[in-house]
Design a protein around this motif. Structure first.
Motif, short mmCIF file in Angstrom:
data_model
loop_
_atom_site.label_atom_id
_atom_site.label_comp_id
_atom_site.label_asym_id
_atom_site.label_seq_id
_atom_site.Cartn_x
_atom_site.Cartn_y
_atom_site.Cartn_z
N UNK A 63 0.90 -1.24 0.12
CA UNK A 63 0.01 -0.05 -0.07
C UNK A 63 0.96 1.22 0.06
N UNK A 64 1.94 1.25 0.62
CA UNK A 64 2.65 2.28 0.86
C UNK A 64 3.41 2.52 -0.45
N UNK A 65 3.83 1.59 -1.12
CA UNK A 65 4.44 1.76 -2.21
C UNK A 65 3.51 2.38 -3.46
N UNK A 66 2.29 1.84 -3.29
CA UNK A 66 1.34 2.19 -4.15
C UNK A 66 1.00 3.44 -4.27
N UNK A 67 0.84 4.04 -3.05
CA UNK A 67 0.30 5.35 -2.41
C UNK A 67 1.72 6.47 -3.01
N UNK A 68 2.87 6.05 -2.72
CA UNK A 68 3.97 6.79 -3.43
C UNK A 68 4.13 6.95 -4.84
N UNK A 69 3.72 6.00 -5.55
CA UNK A 69 3.88 5.91 -6.93
C UNK A 69 2.80 6.35 -7.64
N UNK A 70 1.54 6.38 -7.07
CA UNK A 70 0.51 6.76 -7.76
C UNK A 70 0.32 8.01 -8.34
N UNK A 71 0.12 8.33 -9.65
CA UNK A 71 -0.15 9.66 -10.24
C UNK A 71 -1.51 9.87 -10.62
N UNK A 72 -2.56 9.05 -10.19
CA UNK A 72 -3.91 9.30 -10.16
C UNK A 72 -4.27 10.45 -9.29
N UNK A 73 -5.20 11.13 -9.73
CA UNK A 73 -5.84 12.46 -9.11
C UNK A 73 -6.29 11.83 -7.68
N UNK A 74 -6.96 11.09 -7.69
CA UNK A 74 -7.71 10.44 -6.20
C UNK A 74 -7.12 8.98 -5.97
N UNK A 75 -7.05 8.98 -4.68
CA UNK A 75 -6.66 7.83 -3.83
C UNK A 75 -7.90 7.22 -3.31
N UNK A 76 -8.43 6.19 -3.68
CA UNK A 76 -9.50 5.64 -2.88
C UNK A 76 -8.99 4.20 -2.20
N UNK A 77 -9.23 4.09 -0.98
CA UNK A 77 -9.27 3.10 -0.09
C UNK A 77 -10.60 2.24 0.35
N UNK A 78 -10.81 1.36 -0.62
CA UNK A 78 -12.15 0.43 -0.10
C UNK A 78 -11.67 -0.49 0.84
N UNK A 79 -12.18 -0.53 2.25
CA UNK A 79 -11.74 -1.40 3.22
C UNK A 79 -12.80 -1.50 4.26
N UNK A 80 -12.31 -2.34 5.12
CA UNK A 80 -13.32 -2.92 6.17
C UNK A 80 -13.88 -2.26 7.28
#
Lengths: 275, 514
Positions: free
Chosen positions: B340-357
């Motif tokens: 998750x940390x790596x994905x958030x660091x690398x993401x260039x998308x405008x929005x980060x969405x975290x579907x979770x429990x």
């Protein structure tokens, strides 16, 4: 990979047989186990008619058996993820002994040995009253009073029971004996216990006897009181054990039952018998 | 395009085999095996998973849905039109009794950002026709319109919220957990689960069949692809990693987990990569909605440490529990946290969405500044892990982060603070908590008992205690969240109401009522 169950053991006691077996590893596709029973001393064909239960675990209590003793044989069969049945385990046979309630003479009893809590106080489902009337976890019952069962609460709560204040309830039962039995046996029959199981400690006139391990039961006995009801979900269990010489006295006696670990037990009856 | 014949090759015997030519009305001797409907999920920019599970008698006690212990060939088709005059992909799959006669077809070769129709066939029986779609291309800036659902307890009432969510025609359905409930039948509920507590694979299969057989469930599955994650009731109330609710790991609980994981996979439109093996199950994964959003779907149960201050399973709220702050306590486990940390660091998308429990933001249930009463099952019980995730997205400038949550049977709109211990600290993200579809029954409109939590937690801006679902649209300009409610679930067919709308402008995390 073989899906035949091995290591099946049957431990017989009064009115019950406890079966255990070896679990198959997770890498097999076994989903659950079917337990088959027949009143015989030999192997038999497992079928829906002789199925007594299913479980994903490695233990089964076959309970509520004849007071007069009997022979029971068992097979355990796997069911896999596809719904296929494995080869039955080798048969194991258990000889269930006779209960002291038929072989012995009743000296003193509380309640009837009949699979019901109903004659006890607050039965079948007023358990909140037990907590309300005994907020410190102490219960005293004197056999000298007319109807002992009617003052004896139908549940003995334990540390696993949040509704009863998470205490190890202690019930002190006092009674008089004109004569001390020469071969005393105590019988404790339970209508049900909880899925926590537990430990019942017993002191006779200040001396501890071997604690009784409580089976993991149906957790229904707080609300249902008759094992004859097939939908009640009760799992009865039975304890019959000799009392050592010198434990009981002529005259006044006091027995303390303490639910030291686990959840409540639901009383069917308690008694002292001459074996 | 010429009409393509749907070639039938079935291994059903008897009356079904005799009716191979053309469509026939299902007869009593040839019952319909599509009683559980169809579904799709886990879209990519060139494909999607198609799902069905054959059952002629959904509630058969052995969990096999009345199906024979035999593999059955199932035909599938994907078309660009509803009438299947333009079939673009087709093939055959095998419904294997070892997998509960479920079918998972991973279709590829589709066009990005397109809607398709799909169906299955067994013998003379055609499944319902359903809609699905692919993700936008990697560089697309398409808006995302999603609905989020969770906590659909059969015994709570009717799944009316699913029907209204389907009517919105969303792009995707985000399922945030508690799709089934595992408990024994409770006669005091609006409806009653047949059977007792789910333990075996047979038990869980039968439970999923009950839920899949519901008309509203099928309506929502047929409306759009689903992206699913789970919470606790897919196995057992408040299970955590290797620990059952009671807290002590056992061989029996390991077995139960394996059974429940297999049943979950069999009943969800998941890809092969998520096929469980024993108690290993890959559920966390990522989706890219073009450049608009990256969805990091989390698994907040499988890798957890035991809940802090565990007392055998009777209390889940504590006032004094220093164990919560142990920096080594993990909700996600090391592998998932790193991912998750790596994905958030690398993401260039405008929005980060975290579907979770489970509930992400800080939530103090005790009034007054002195005492705190915090849930040990939510992220407050795993604070260090929570704060690491939040700090990661904040450090990488992802102020357009939306955490999506279910679990608590109430709707919440929360501002995620840079430091929950400092109510004056800036907002670095938003949490939208969807209410339950049915769990807890009808609920209470304008519930006054919610007021103390609002007063105690300034970053929690709104709470509601009716049933329903969440509708959300992410665009270049901002996020619009619509909390949708139904007044009743204890009777069917209730209407839908837009209970509350919030706008979050892009780049400026903060909830604005609208």
């Amino acid at each position: 990979m073989s899906t035949t169950v091995t290591g099946v053991k049957a431990e017989a006691d009064v009115r019950q047989v406890q079966l255990t077996w070896d679990l198959l590893p997770l890498s097999t596709m076994v989903d659950h186990y079917r337990i088959h029973a027949a009143q015989t001393r030999s192997s038999f064909t497992p079928s829906d008619d002789n199925l007594i239960g299913t479980t994903i675990g490695d233990i089964w209590l076959h309970s509520g058996l004849a007071v007069d003793g009997d022979s029971w044989s068992y097979h355990v069969v796997t069911v896999d993820a596809a719904g296929r049945h494995g080869e039955p385990s080798k048969v194991v046979t258990a000889e269930v002994p006779r209960s002291v309630t038929v072989t012995g003479e009743a000296i003193l009893t509380v309640g009837s040995f009949d699979g019901k809590t109903l004659e006890f106080h607050h039965a079948p489902d007023q358990y909140a009253e037990i907590a309300a009337q005994h907020p410190d976890g102490v219960i005293d019952v004197d056999q000298a009073d007319d109807d002992t069962a009617a003052q004896w609460p139908y549940l003995l709560p334990g540390p696993g029971d949040a509704w009863a204040g998470r205490m190890a309830y202690a019930l002190t039962w006092t009674f008089e004996l004109e004569e001390v039995p020469t071969a005393p046996v105590m019988a404790i029959w339970l209508v049900d216990t909880t899925r926590l199981g537990g430990v019942l400690e017993i002191e006779v006139n200040g001396e501890s006897v071997e604690p009784r391990e409580l089976v993991k039961g149906g957790t229904a006995g707080s609300r249902k009181g008759d094992i004859a009801d097939p939908d009640a979900g009760l799992l009865p269990s039975y304890h019959e054990f000799t009392l050592a010489d010198g434990l009981l006295d002529r005259g006044e006696n006091s027995v303390v039952f303490t639910l030291a670990e686990g959840g409540w037990l639901a009383w069917d009856a308690v008694g002292v018998f001459e074996a | 395009m010429s009409r393509r014949t749907f070639v039938v090759a079935s291994s059903l015997t008897g009356a079904a085999a005799a009716s191979l030519t053309g469509l026939q009305v299902a007869a009593a001797a040839d019952p319909d095996p599509f009683t559980l409907g169809v579904a799709s999920g886990d879209p990519s920019d060139d494909g999607v998973v198609l799902w069905t599970r054959l059952a002629v008698d959904p509630l058969a006690e052995d969990g096999h849905g009345g199906m024979p212990t035999r593999k059955i060939t199932v035909e599938w088709q994907v078309a660009s039109d509803e009438k299947f005059e333009s079939v673009v992909r087709s093939g055959r799959a095998v419904a294997d009794p070892a997998w509960g006669h479920s079918v998972h077809v991973e279709v590829d070769g589709l066009e990005a950002d397109r809607w398709y129709h799909y169906r299955f066939r067994v013998g003379s029986h055609l499944s319902p026709v359903a809609r699905t779609r692919t993700l936008p291309a990697a560089d697309a800036t398409t808006d995302l319109h999603a609905v989020a659902v969770s906590c659909s307890h059969y015994e709570g009432g009717w799944f009316t919220a699913y029907h209204h969510a389907a009517e919105e025609r969303p792009d995707v359905v985000l399922e945030l957990g508690d799709y089934i409930y595992e408990g024994a039948g409770n006669e005091d509920g609006t409806r009653t689960h047949p059977g007792s507590t789910c333990m075996s694979l047979a038990d869980y299969r039968r439970r999923y069949a009950l839920y899949h057989a519901e008309a509203e469930t099928q309506e929502l599955h047929h409306a759009a692809p689903w992206i699913v994650t789970w919470d606790d009731h897919e196995i057992q109330d408040n299970w955590a990693g290797i620990h059952p609710k009671e807290g002590v790991p056992t061989d029996e609980f390991e077995r139960r987990r394996a059974n429940a994981m297999r049943a979950y996979y069999e009943n969800m439109p998941l890809r092969k990569q998520s096929r469980p093996s024993g108690v290993k199950f890959q559920l966390f994964r990522r989706f890219s909605w073009g450049r608009t959003a990256d969805l990091h779907v989390l698994d907040t149960r499988q890798y957890r440490d035991l809940q802090a201050c565990h007392d055998g399973g009777s209390t889940w709220w504590f006032t004094d529990c220093p164990e919560r702050d142990d920096p080594d306590r993990t909700m996600l486990g090391t592998r998932q946290t790193d991912w998750l940390v790596e994905g958030l660091a690398k993401s260039e998308a405008q929005w980060q969405i975290l579907p979770q429990g489970v509930f992400f933001s800080h939530r103090d249930g005790a009034p007054g500044p002195e005492e705190e009463s915090l849930s040990v099952d939510g992220w407050d019980g795993y604070r260090a892990n929570r704060n690491l995730i939040r700090d990661t997205w904040a450090e990488h400038g992802h102020l357009n982060t939306t955490v999506l949550t279910g679990d608590v049977h109430k709707a919440f709109a929360n501002e995620i603070l840079a430091d929950f211990d400092d109510p004056g600290s800036p907002t670095v993200g938003i949490e939208l908590v969807t209410t339950s579809v049915t769990s807890a029954g009808d609920g209470v409109a304008n519930d006054p008992s919610l007021q103390p939590v609002l007063e105690e937690n300034e970053h929690i801006k709104w709470i509601d205690n009716l049933r329903g679902y969440l509708s959300a649209t992410w665009t270049r300009d901002g996020l619009t969240a619509r909390f949708m409610t139904v007044p009743k679930v204890t009777t069917p067919g209730a209407p839908v109401n837009t209970e509350k709308v919030f706008h979050v402008p892009a780049g400026e995390p903060g909830l604005h009522e609208g």
